[in-house]
Scaffold this motif. Structure first.
Motif: not given
Length: 316
Positions: A184-186, A197-198, A222-223, A228-231
């Motif tokens: 997910l970080h990748d 945009d989303t 949830t993770r 991803l919401s940090a982006v």
């Protein structure tokens, strides 16, 4: 109608009128989760598979019928942008109606300038990004030769630089495949370069031909939302409700939908109950009659959900 189907309830687009511009299955990828089944032979060259005027006439008929439509969505039985007349269809559709136009695509051809130009008039474009590394890209999306991870990302970045509409990137989350913190970080790192945009987080809820494809846990979802919401803003859409109230031929409508993707029986039953609220038994009789016609068969997933597919569907 041959090319236009629905409207169907969409997780992203409400009551969406689908426009299928491809013969099945025409795709640049062979994704492990695909609801259309396996790609038996890759298609990589764009073509006008059907006369564009024929498709436009069906769109005109649908939008003039009075049916409630939230979006007109170009979506192929495979990779939508393989249709060479797509830009013309988008432009002509927007002359017909003020209903917004969306294009669902895997994004594999966005590295081509012609394809990017075709999509510029769409109100929303929904490309896929299921991996943040070459290894997972090959494992999940299984592209045709020549369609590398770098090419995919380069196309998405270039399109974002040119496109002023809504870019909603879809991330299909698969249990044990791309739902780890590392994976997910990748993906988040790649999204930073694309600047959508989303991000629409989607799950493999419909039947797949691959037995290894499973829904992620709630903890994994949830993770994913947190990372991803940090982006970008992350949307985990709630499924809309199917509406058959303006359908003059229910069997034809259900057939056209199941030809494009499996249809959840619970959703179909709810739509029939709303259509005939004073006689719930009639809805049950109609379900039985449709199954008895031999046009459909059902598939039951591990979670107990039942889906309808055409009787000719070969998935197991």
């Amino acid at each position: 109608m041959i090319h236009v189907f629905g409207p169907v309830s969409s997780k992203r687009l409400g009551q969406s009128l689908g426009v299928d511009v491809l013969p099945p299955k025409s795709c640049t990828w062979n994704c492990v989760y695909c609801q259309l089944g396996k790609t038996k032979e890759y298609v990589t060259e764009r073509s006008e598979f059907f006369p564009k005027e024929e498709i436009l006439e069906e769109i005109r008929e649908a939008v003039s019928s009075g049916t409630a439509i939230d979006w007109i969505t170009f979506v192929g039985s495979g990779e939508t942008t393989l249709y060479k007349g797509l830009g013309w269809l988008i432009a002509e559709t927007k002359k017909l109606t003020s209903i917004p136009v969306a294009v669902i695509t895997n994004g594999s051809l966005l590295s081509e300038e012609e394809v990017r130009q075709d999509l510029l008039q769409a109100d929303a474009v929904l490309p896929s990004l299921n991996a943040g590394s070459e290894e997972l890209f090959m494992r999940i999306d299984r592209p045709a030769p020549g369609f590398s991870f770098d090419r995919h990302i380069d196309g998405l970045v270039k399109f974002r630089q040119q496109y002023s509409g809504q870019l909603w990137v879809e991330v299909m989350l698969i249990d044990g495949v791309n739902d780890s913190a590392e994976a997910l970080h990748d993906i988040a790192a790649v999204l930073e370069t694309i600047k959508p945009d989303t991000v629409h987080l989607v799950l493999p809820t419909r039947p797949s031909t691959e037995s290894a494809v499973h829904l992620p846990s709630d903890a994994s979802v949830t993770r994913a939302r947190m990372i991803l919401s940090a982006v970008a803003k992350v949307v985990h859409p709630v499924k809309g409700s199917m509406n058959l109230k303006n359908t003059d031929d229910i069997i034809r409508t259900v057939t056209s939908i199941t030809m494009r993707h499996p249809l959840q029986e619970r959703e179909l039953r709810h739509a029939l109950d709303e259509l005939m609220p004073d006689d719930p038994d009639q809805a049950e009789r109609m379900l039985s009659a449709m199954l008895g016609s031999g046009a459909f068969k059902t598939l039951t997933l591990e979670d107990g959900e039942v889906y309808w597919v055409p009787s000719s569907d070969t998935r197991t």
